[in-house]
Design an enzyme around this catalytic site. Structure first.
Site, PDB file in Angstrom:
ATOM      1  CE  LYS A 175      -4.557  -1.352   1.835  1.00 11.27           C
ATOM      2  NZ  LYS A 175      -5.447  -1.071   2.757  1.00 11.27           N
ATOM      3  CE  LYS A 233      -6.166  -8.218  -1.954  1.00  7.24           C
ATOM      4  NZ  LYS A 233      -6.329  -7.877  -0.723  1.00  7.24           N
ATOM      5  CE  LYS A 283     -12.449  -2.793   0.571  1.00  8.12           C
ATOM      6  NZ  LYS A 283     -13.496  -3.114   1.567  1.00  8.12           N
TER       7      LYS A 283
HETATM    8  P1  AMP Z   1     -10.881  -5.801   2.612  1.00  6.77           P
HETATM    9  O1  AMP Z   1     -11.375  -5.765   1.219  1.00  6.77           O
HETATM   10  O2  AMP Z   1      -9.371  -5.659   2.629  1.00  6.77           O
HETATM   11  O3  AMP Z   1     -11.422  -4.611   3.690  1.00  6.77           O
HETATM   12  O4  AMP Z   1     -11.266  -7.281   2.930  1.00  6.77           O
HETATM   13  C1  AMP Z   1     -12.232  -7.690   3.690  1.00  6.77           C
HETATM   14  C2  AMP Z   1     -11.909  -9.357   3.892  1.00  6.77           C
HETATM   15  O5  AMP Z   1     -12.082  -9.881   2.435  1.00  6.77           O
HETATM   16  C3  AMP Z   1     -10.838  -9.680   4.458  1.00  6.77           C
HETATM   17  O6  AMP Z   1     -11.051 -10.982   5.249  1.00  6.77           O
HETATM   18  C4  AMP Z   1     -10.022 -10.234   3.109  1.00  6.77           C
HETATM   19  O7  AMP Z   1      -8.974 -11.205   3.436  1.00  6.77           O
HETATM   20  C5  AMP Z   1     -11.011 -10.675   2.169  1.00  6.77           C
HETATM   21  N1  AMP Z   1     -10.427 -10.430   0.937  1.00  6.77           N
HETATM   22  C6  AMP Z   1     -10.559  -9.248   0.262  1.00  6.77           C
HETATM   23  N2  AMP Z   1      -9.961  -9.602  -0.964  1.00  6.77           N
HETATM   24  C7  AMP Z   1     -10.083 -10.791  -1.360  1.00  6.77           C
HETATM   25  C8  AMP Z   1      -9.929 -11.735  -2.610  1.00  6.77           C
HETATM   26  N3  AMP Z   1      -9.444 -11.160  -3.666  1.00  6.77           N
HETATM   27  N4  AMP Z   1     -10.007 -12.886  -2.245  1.00  6.77           N
HETATM   28  C9  AMP Z   1     -10.470 -13.544  -1.065  1.00  6.77           C
HETATM   29  N5  AMP Z   1     -10.689 -12.767  -0.022  1.00  6.77           N
HETATM   30  C10 AMP Z   1     -10.728 -11.603  -0.062  1.00  6.77           C
END
Ligand code: AMP
Ligand code: TRP
Length: 329
Positions: A111, A193, A196
């Site tokens: 990041k 990955k 968002k």
């Molecule tokens: P975040 O989008 O970083 O707030 O992530 C929220 C949750 O979604 C966390 O548990 C992440 O590990 C999971 N997560 C985010 N991106 C992925 C992805 N591409 N595949 C699987 N899990 C994800």
């Protein structure tokens, strides 16, 4: 009894990676123990946010959790900043965390993009706040995607360090990572990955995307050379493997079963079926989301009640830690 805690940031959109990697497990786990799910707005401000949009996103995220099946009568749902104990414990844990440990965090390295002087101290400190979230509630299990594994490891290290210095203070938590959907990859580039924050909206499917957007994005999704609908866990066919994992996650069907159905058939047919499977899973979520967003008062109430319900537990842990460390009078 299992004590489950997890969090998600109220930023941008929630995509099918979050849904398959995290949210779907949250729903399953709420029947297996005491579950606490948190909208981590303090983590969100580690990067710049528009205040109006952030506030709106907090409610939207709560509505999406519930629309996806998190049941407020079973699991506790709350907003991180509504419980001051998170920031307070985070400060104390900071004083038991090394700069070197934090510098090694892959998410921070990614990041900050190598330019560590121009990101906030909050971004650097992000894993310590996450450790505070988890340890405050004496959590036993943390369902997350693969990318958060390192943050759970540092949480365990901090907990063990304090336990060995001051005696049993924190429960040392375990991650729960569902392997097949732990890392859903971007539709436009299966080496990255699904994220968002990607500038290309075709790289992810948001839970709020319309059926037409979903069809369009799946149609455009990158494929591998060859035409076989076959996964390769060893990595030669990353794009189709990712699409098969999404198919399996959305339908609950095993990958070999899906491969058999599409034996001898082409990508076109597979992609059509995949798009329809996603639409079918997301349609009831959309409907429920719209209903919930129409009554913001009710959402406020769920979040306020959640925060009140867990206050005693958060306060108990924080007081225990302060006492052990020798703080206060
Ligand atoms: P975040 O989008 O970083 O707030 O992530 C929220 C949750 O979604 C966390 O548990 C992440 O590990 C999971 N997560 C985010 N991106 C992925 C992805 N591409 N595949 C699987 N899990 C994800
Ligand atoms: N860092 C997590 C993410 O971006 C969100 C998070 C914050 C979290 N606090 C947590 C996840 C505590 C699990 C437990 O995905």
């Amino acid at each position: 009894m299992k004590k489950i805690f997890s969090g998600i940031q109220p930023t941008n959109v929630i995509h099918i990676g979050n849904y398959l990697g995290a949210l779907k497990n949250w729903v399953a786990l709420q029947d297996e123990g005491e579950a606490i799910y948190c909208i981590v707005d303090l983590h969100a401000i580690t990067v710049p946010q528009d205040p109006k949009i952030l506030k709106e996103k907090i409610l939207e995220t709560a509505a999406l959790f519930i629309a996806c099946g998190v049941d407020p009568s079973k699991a506790t749902l709350f907003v991180q900043s509504s419980r001051p104990e998170h920031s307070e414990l985070s400060w104390i844990l900071n004083c038991f965390t090394g700069m070197g440990e934090l510098k090694r965090m892959t998410q921070f390295k990614d990041k900050s993009g190598g330019d560590q002087d121009n990101v906030t101290a909050g971004l650097f400190d992000y894993p310590v706040l996450m450790a505070a979230d988890i340890l405050l509630y004496q959590t036993t299990h943390v369902p997350v995607g693969e990318d958060q594994k390192q943050h759970i490891e540092i949480t365990r290290d901090i907990a063990q360090r304090i336990n060995s210095k001051y005696g049993e203070t924190f429960t040392v938590p375990e991650p729960i990572i569902k392997q097949s959907t732990a890392r859903i990859m971007a539709l436009d580039d299966p080496s990255k990955k699904m994220s968002k924050s990607s500038p290309n909206a075709s790289s992810f499917i948001a839970l709020t995307d319309t059926p037409d957007q979903i069809r369009e994005k799946i149609k455009k999704a990158t494929t591998d050379s060859g035409s076989e609908i076959k996964s390769s866990p060893t990595g030669e066919k990353p794009a189709i493997t990712n699409l098969l994992r999404i198919f399996s996650g959305m339908t609950g069907r095993e990958i070999p079963d899906i491969e058999r159905e599409f034996e001898g058939k082409g990508y076109g047919e597979f992609k059509n079926a995949l798009a329809e499977a996603i639409i079918e899973e997301l349609e009831p979520i959309h409907k429920k989301f719209e209903e919930l967003m129409a009554d913001k008062e009710a959402l406020h109430q769920i979040l306020t009640q959640g925060s009140q319900k867990i206050a005693p537990l958060a306060q108990e842990t924080l007081n225990k830690v302060k006492e052990k460390v020798g703080l206060g009078i």
